[in-house]
Design a protein around this motif. Structure first.
Motif, short mmCIF file in Angstrom:
data_model
loop_
_atom_site.label_atom_id
_atom_site.label_comp_id
_atom_site.label_asym_id
_atom_site.label_seq_id
_atom_site.Cartn_x
_atom_site.Cartn_y
_atom_site.Cartn_z
N SER A 21 -9.89 11.47 -10.54
CA SER A 21 -10.12 10.10 -10.72
C SER A 21 -10.17 10.00 -12.28
O SER A 21 -10.88 9.12 -12.93
CB SER A 21 -10.94 9.35 -10.11
OG SER A 21 -10.72 7.86 -10.48
N GLU A 22 -9.17 10.67 -13.21
CA GLU A 22 -9.34 10.84 -14.41
C GLU A 22 -7.72 10.67 -15.15
O GLU A 22 -6.83 11.51 -14.52
CB GLU A 22 -9.92 11.97 -15.15
CG GLU A 22 -11.25 11.93 -14.97
CD GLU A 22 -12.05 11.12 -16.22
OE1 GLU A 22 -11.20 10.59 -17.12
OE2 GLU A 22 -13.26 10.65 -16.24
N PHE A 71 0.84 -1.32 -0.08
CA PHE A 71 0.18 -0.08 0.16
C PHE A 71 1.00 1.22 0.10
O PHE A 71 1.04 2.05 1.12
CB PHE A 71 -1.06 -0.04 1.36
CG PHE A 71 -1.84 1.13 1.26
CD1 PHE A 71 -3.01 0.97 0.15
CD2 PHE A 71 -2.00 2.24 1.95
CE1 PHE A 71 -3.96 1.99 0.11
CE2 PHE A 71 -2.94 2.98 2.16
CZ PHE A 71 -3.97 3.06 1.03
N THR A 72 1.57 1.49 -1.13
CA THR A 72 2.39 2.86 -1.23
C THR A 72 1.64 3.64 -2.39
O THR A 72 1.50 2.93 -3.39
CB THR A 72 3.75 2.47 -1.79
OG1 THR A 72 4.44 1.37 -0.72
CG2 THR A 72 4.60 3.43 -2.04
N ILE A 73 1.57 4.73 -2.32
CA ILE A 73 0.74 5.54 -2.98
C ILE A 73 1.68 6.75 -3.78
O ILE A 73 2.46 7.26 -3.03
CB ILE A 73 -0.50 6.40 -2.53
CG1 ILE A 73 -1.26 5.58 -1.78
CG2 ILE A 73 -1.29 7.10 -3.40
CD1 ILE A 73 -2.04 4.19 -2.49
N THR A 132 -6.91 5.70 -2.08
CA THR A 132 -5.93 6.59 -2.19
C THR A 132 -6.15 7.77 -1.72
O THR A 132 -5.00 8.36 -1.19
CB THR A 132 -5.64 6.57 -3.76
OG1 THR A 132 -5.39 5.27 -4.38
CG2 THR A 132 -4.41 7.35 -4.07
N LEU A 133 -7.42 8.28 -1.75
CA LEU A 133 -7.65 9.76 -1.22
C LEU A 133 -7.44 9.87 0.38
O LEU A 133 -6.98 10.70 0.60
CB LEU A 133 -9.07 9.88 -1.83
CG LEU A 133 -9.87 11.07 -1.12
CD1 LEU A 133 -8.96 12.47 -1.40
CD2 LEU A 133 -11.06 11.25 -1.65
N VAL A 157 -3.85 10.81 -9.11
CA VAL A 157 -3.10 9.57 -9.13
C VAL A 157 -2.40 9.08 -10.36
O VAL A 157 -2.97 8.76 -11.47
CB VAL A 157 -3.70 8.21 -8.16
CG1 VAL A 157 -4.98 7.52 -9.10
CG2 VAL A 157 -2.66 7.36 -7.78
N ASN A 158 -1.13 8.41 -10.29
CA ASN A 158 -0.63 7.72 -11.27
C ASN A 158 -1.44 6.48 -11.78
O ASN A 158 -1.16 5.64 -10.85
CB ASN A 158 0.90 7.41 -11.25
CG ASN A 158 1.34 6.91 -12.44
OD1 ASN A 158 1.06 6.27 -13.09
ND2 ASN A 158 2.85 7.04 -12.37
N PRO A 159 -1.97 6.27 -12.84
CA PRO A 159 -2.65 5.08 -12.97
C PRO A 159 -1.83 3.60 -13.02
O PRO A 159 -2.44 2.81 -12.71
CB PRO A 159 -3.50 5.21 -14.29
CG PRO A 159 -2.61 6.08 -14.93
CD PRO A 159 -1.82 7.03 -14.06
N ASP A 160 -0.64 3.75 -13.06
CA ASP A 160 0.13 2.61 -13.06
C ASP A 160 0.43 2.14 -11.81
O ASP A 160 0.90 0.84 -11.63
CB ASP A 160 1.71 2.96 -13.55
CG ASP A 160 1.80 3.23 -15.09
OD1 ASP A 160 0.58 3.01 -15.88
OD2 ASP A 160 2.64 4.18 -15.69
N VAL A 161 0.00 2.94 -10.82
CA VAL A 161 0.08 2.29 -9.44
C VAL A 161 -0.92 1.27 -9.12
O VAL A 161 -0.98 0.35 -8.33
CB VAL A 161 -0.09 3.30 -8.30
CG1 VAL A 161 -0.51 3.02 -6.89
CG2 VAL A 161 0.80 4.47 -8.46
N TYR A 162 -2.24 1.41 -9.64
CA TYR A 162 -3.52 0.52 -9.47
C TYR A 162 -2.95 -0.97 -9.99
O TYR A 162 -2.85 -0.93 -11.38
CB TYR A 162 -4.54 0.96 -10.06
CG TYR A 162 -5.13 2.23 -9.14
CD1 TYR A 162 -4.69 2.69 -7.98
CD2 TYR A 162 -6.23 3.07 -9.81
CE1 TYR A 162 -5.15 3.68 -7.29
CE2 TYR A 162 -6.85 4.09 -9.26
CZ TYR A 162 -6.17 4.63 -8.14
OH TYR A 162 -6.76 5.60 -7.13
N PRO A 163 -3.41 -1.82 -9.42
CA PRO A 163 -3.08 -3.17 -9.85
C PRO A 163 -4.42 -3.41 -10.84
O PRO A 163 -5.52 -2.91 -10.56
CB PRO A 163 -3.29 -4.14 -8.75
CG PRO A 163 -3.98 -3.38 -7.65
CD PRO A 163 -3.56 -1.90 -7.88
#
Length: 262
Positions: A63-64, A3-5, A129-130, A95-101
């Motif tokens: 969230s876009e 869990f690193t954002i 994340t928020l 957020v950088n979308p690459d973070v999300y699995p």
């Protein structure tokens, strides 16, 4: 994934001048088919209308990944709400979308199809994340959505209700719908974020919030007066229309009419 954002900021985020804020209002924003970000434009105006104290901050979580939509949100805020940006009351982050699995399989927590469950999981990731971003930034945290309108005196009502309840509670509810109008202690956000991240495939995010309260062995505390109304007729999930959207009464040419924003 741990869990690193990893976040990058559209407008620099920092603590409210003078120290910790009393209240943070979190608003995730997403574009919708047919209406774009029209709901958000109307919603943010009603949020700011009730703002009276300088110890409240608003964090808008975009969230876009579409840069055109990100810029549209930024331009709208700079054009109509520059005063609040200058005072560091409005902060914008994404957020950088690459973070999300990327979910390849999901649990069958409902009879919904894969695309709908994937959409729910993304919502859970956005909220987690928020919460991680704003953890410990304020004494209290209020969660709204980008298609909500607020009663004019909502902040005054919330402050009074907090005083009436004392400090021994996990969650205060100011709306019956989903995650809208839910108030938590700022100090509990990191735990909630980790809980949602961990169980995002097992249940929708509003169910996870209720489970989180249950873990704390706390009772439901619901403010009888509804302070927030869901106006979004069109969901961010393609093809979904909300039949329970709150309709707005307007006075047009001297006649009362009722309609949806959008």
């Amino acid at each position: 994934m741990t869990f690193t954002i990893m976040v990058f900021l559209l407008v620099a985020m920092s603590t409210v001048p003078g120290g910790e804020a009393y209240l943070t209002i979190g608003i995730p924003v997403v574009s919708r088919p047919s209406v774009g970000i029209n709901y958000f434009k109307y919603s943010i105006s009603t949020v700011l209308r009730g703002l009276r104290a300088s110890d409240t901050r608003i964090v808008i979580f975009v969230s876009e990944t579409n840069h055109t939509i990100q810029r549209e949100i930024g331009r709208h805020l700079h054009r109509f709400h520059q005063h609040f940006l200058d005072r560091n009351i409005i902060n914008i982050c994404t957020v950088n979308p690459d973070v999300y699995p990327e979910p390849r399989t999901v649990e069958k927590f409902t009879n919904e199809g894969f695309q709908r469950q994937k959409w729910r999981i993304r919502q859970s990731l956005d909220y987690a994340t928020l919460f991680h971003i704003v953890r410990d930034d304020s004494e209290y945290y209020l969660h709204l959505e980008d298609d909500v309108i607020c009663e004019k005196d909502y902040l005054l009502d919330i402050r009074k209700f907090i005083v009436e309840q004392g400090g021994s509670w996990t969650l205060l509810e100011f709306s019956e719908q989903g995650f809208i109008g839910k108030l938590l202690h700022g100090s509990s956000l990191d735990h909630l974020a980790r809980y949602i991240w961990m169980f995002r495939k097992e249940a929708p995010v509003d169910w996870l919030l209720m489970r989180f309260r249950g873990i704390q062995k706390d009772r439901r505390i619901y403010r009888g007066r509804i302070l927030f109304h869901h106006i979004g007729l069109y969901s961010s999930l393609v093809g979904q229309i909300r039949k329970d959207a709150y309709r707005i009464s307007r006075n047009t040419a001297g006649k009362n009419s009722t309609s949806w924003v959008g």
